[in-house]
Design a protein around this motif. Structure first.
Motif, PDB file in Angstrom:
ATOM      1  N   ALA A  64      -0.685  37.504  43.243  1.00  0.00           N
ATOM      2  CA  ALA A  64      -1.823  37.953  42.424  1.00  0.00           C
ATOM      3  C   ALA A  64      -2.313  36.809  41.532  1.00  0.00           C
ATOM      4  CB  ALA A  64      -1.421  39.165  41.586  1.00  0.00           C
ATOM      5  N   GLN A  65      -1.376  35.998  41.030  1.00  0.00           N
ATOM      6  CA  GLN A  65      -1.771  34.869  40.170  1.00  0.00           C
ATOM      7  C   GLN A  65      -2.388  33.734  40.975  1.00  0.00           C
ATOM      8  OE1 GLN A  65       2.177  34.667  38.409  1.00  0.00           O
ATOM      9  NE2 GLN A  65       1.265  34.938  36.385  1.00  0.00           N
ATOM     10  N   THR A  66      -1.832  33.502  42.183  1.00  0.00           N
ATOM     11  CA  THR A  66      -2.330  32.409  43.020  1.00  0.00           C
ATOM     12  C   THR A  66      -3.695  32.743  43.610  1.00  0.00           C
ATOM     13  OG1 THR A  66      -0.038  31.906  43.585  1.00  0.00           O
ATOM     14  CG2 THR A  66      -1.728  30.874  44.944  1.00  0.00           C
ATOM     15  N   PHE A  67      -3.883  34.016  43.978  1.00  0.00           N
ATOM     16  CA  PHE A  67      -5.130  34.455  44.626  1.00  0.00           C
ATOM     17  C   PHE A  67      -5.768  35.575  43.800  1.00  0.00           C
ATOM     18  CE2 PHE A  67      -2.243  32.985  48.005  1.00  0.00           C
ATOM     19  CZ  PHE A  67      -2.994  31.936  48.505  1.00  0.00           C
ATOM     20  N   PRO A  68      -6.446  35.230  42.688  1.00  0.00           N
ATOM     21  CA  PRO A  68      -6.951  36.264  41.766  1.00  0.00           C
ATOM     22  C   PRO A  68      -7.992  37.188  42.398  1.00  0.00           C
ATOM     23  CG  PRO A  68      -7.631  34.046  41.077  1.00  0.00           C
ATOM     24  CD  PRO A  68      -6.664  33.870  42.193  1.00  0.00           C
ATOM     25  N   ASN A  69      -8.641  36.748  43.481  1.00  0.00           N
ATOM     26  CA  ASN A  69      -9.671  37.599  44.096  1.00  0.00           C
ATOM     27  C   ASN A  69      -9.161  38.370  45.312  1.00  0.00           C
ATOM     28  OD1 ASN A  69     -11.607  36.577  42.260  1.00  0.00           O
ATOM     29  ND2 ASN A  69     -11.727  34.718  43.499  1.00  0.00           N
ATOM     30  N   ALA A  70      -7.861  38.241  45.590  1.00  0.00           N
ATOM     31  CA  ALA A  70      -7.314  38.883  46.794  1.00  0.00           C
ATOM     32  C   ALA A  70      -7.076  40.368  46.564  1.00  0.00           C
ATOM     33  CB  ALA A  70      -6.000  38.215  47.186  1.00  0.00           C
ATOM     34  N   HIS A  71      -7.017  41.119  47.668  1.00  0.00           N
ATOM     35  CA  HIS A  71      -6.552  42.506  47.636  1.00  0.00           C
ATOM     36  C   HIS A  71      -5.150  42.533  48.229  1.00  0.00           C
ATOM     37  CE1 HIS A  71      -5.831  46.610  48.938  1.00  0.00           C
ATOM     38  NE2 HIS A  71      -6.692  46.983  48.001  1.00  0.00           N
TER      39      HIS A  71
END
Lengths: 236, 243
Positions: free
Chosen positions: A67-74
């Protein structure tokens, strides 16, 4: 290693140290290094809106890093244990609202085809026996989008010595003692690993991944039992 | 032997190593390969042979003899056959091994032209050497090694492997450069190593190494340790090899 991944991982563990689930650092004394290697080998753009599936989220350590590495991911994260899933959900909710928590056995997991850019797992798949692992790889292949990646960090068998080989067990436990493990928890881990785990050699993982259709199959990192491997679903 | 003064001007891999000395190679290995110590430790953890046995050990591409000396310290009753195509490297290993009581047979030869007795070695090693061969020659070397090993003999290799997919190799290179710089590698060091790799090195991916070892007849084929390109892997000749 001075990478952005190593900073994200070390910041994260600074915050959870002292937490009850911090025993993972002692049981898997290369845990932090393994997660850095995992994030270093995703080779994805942090800004993208990826769909990510995590198999066996436990208390959500890797889930939070993703979640921190990919803030726009689901993020879709799966665990068989409702207590673990509740802790993971609680942790992740402070970082993002783009997630779905699924309580399921991997064998019963039913997900839509061609959905995920990344399927990831850490210290989970060794709980499956061999036929179930091979079947899961075929399912992961279906769930991935064309060009999607699979990355797995887990314990693997060591040939021909076996996981109980004295020199390897000594290496593991001396690293654990350096991280502060006590003899009581060491006895517990050794019993757990002897009784309930199904370790598979890396070359067998490669063969199953290849049979499932993956390409670019590789091992990216390995120390003692802990191994990072994966592959890619061919682009359409 | 005429040594070329500048490694970057050396026309062949043999000439490149003829420009090096024991001191210059040893000084650069920890900068070029920061986890060198971990690699040697992992290698020893996966050589499960009795320490006091009278082992016959083959070292393919012995370089300055760092690996041979490590084995000599661990196996006091072993005898060694060391092979290198560079006369300077053979001299460096012979010089280093003079401090040990072990019998060392040194052979100056290209691995591709090497002829050794069948069923002779308990342990065959190749440390950062096989990547100088192109892929068909690597796989031929695996078939030859299988013949040279005794039944039950071990092959252990530490080498650079190509991370898959090859198109993303630049990510690995960036991680390596950061690691090497942290150990004090200079722009000049990095330029020299990268030029060497471009000219002389043929990395194969781990999956291909393991598949070819199995095809050559090895069993218990496995990877024991890996970080970035650096990989420790190997296999065992069966006690009862198929005819």
């Amino acid at each position: 290693m001075n990478t952005s991944a190593s900073r994200i991982v070390s910041d994260f563990f600074d915050r959870i140290s002292g937490d009850y689930d911090a025993s993972i650092f002692r049981g898997c004394p290369v845990y932090e290094e393994m997660l850095v290697a995992l994030l270093d080998h995703l080779w994805l753009d942090p800004a993208n809106e990826y769909r990510i599936l995590e198999l066996g989220c436990g208390t959500g350590n890797l889930t939070c890093l993703l979640a921190q590495t990919f803030p726009n991911a689901h993020l879709t994260f799966v665990d068989i244990a409702p207590e673990m899933l509740a802790i993971a959900r609680q942790k992740i909710a402070s970082l993002t609202d783009r997630f779905e928590a699924v309580q399921s056995d991997f064998n019963a997991l039913d997900l839509p085809e061609n959905t995920f850019d990344l399927v990831i797992s850490s210290i989970a798949l060794h709980h499956l026996d061999d036929p179930d692992k091979a079947r899961l790889y075929r399912n992961i292949f279906r769930w991935l989008k064309p060009g999607g990646r699979f990355r797995c960090a887990d314990q693997c068998m060591i040939l021909p010595a076996g996981i109980g080989a004295p020199q390897l067990r000594d290496r593991w436990l001396s690293l654990s003692r350096e991280k502060g493990a006590n003899e009581e928890e060491i006895a517990l881990w050794v019993r757990h690993s002897d009784e309930s785990d199904h370790y598979t050699p890396i070359f067998t993982h490669f063969q199953w991944l290849s049979e499932a259709g993956f390409q670019h199959i590789d091992c990216y990192w390995r120390k003692v039992y802990w191994t990072l491997y994966g592959g890619e679903k061919p682009a359409a | 032997m005429v040594s070329s003064p500048d490694p970057l001007q050396a026309p062949t891999v043999k000439a490149f190593f003829d420009t090096l000395t024991r001191e210059s190679y040893d000084a650069s290995i920890l900068k070029a390969c920061p986890p060198y110590g971990d690699i040697m430790e992992a290698l020893m953890d996966h050589i499960d042979l009795p320490r006091d046995a009278r082992l016959s050990i083959l070292d393919l591409g012995c370089g300055t003899g760092l690996l041979t000396a490590l084995m000599a310290r661990n196996f006091p009753n072993a005898t060694f056959t060391v092979v290198d195509m560079s006369g300077e490297m053979i001299a460096a290993t012979t010089d280093r091994m003079a401090a040990f009581p072990h019998t060392v047979t040194a052979i100056e030869s290209d691995i591709r032209e090497l002829r050794l007795p069948e069923n002779h070695f308990d342990l065959a090693l190749a440390g950062f050497s096989l990547h100088h061969l192109d892929d068909p020659d690597k796989w031929q070397t695996y078939r030859s090694l299988f013949g040279w090993l005794k039944p039950g003999g071990l092959f252990r290799c530490n080498d650079q492997c190509l991370t898959q997919p090859q198109s993303l190799q630049a990510h690995e290179t960036a991680l390596w450069v950061a690691m090497a710089r942290a150990q004090g590698a200079t722009d000049q060091d990095l330029a020299m190593w990268q030029d060497h790799a471009l000219r002389y090195d043929h990395y194969a991916c781990l999956a291909d190494h393991l598949r070819e070892l199995e095809a050559a007849g090895f069993e218990h084929v496995d990877c024991y340790w890996k970080q970035l390109y650096w990989t420790v892997f190997g296999g065992q000749k069966p006690e009862n090899p198929k005819p």
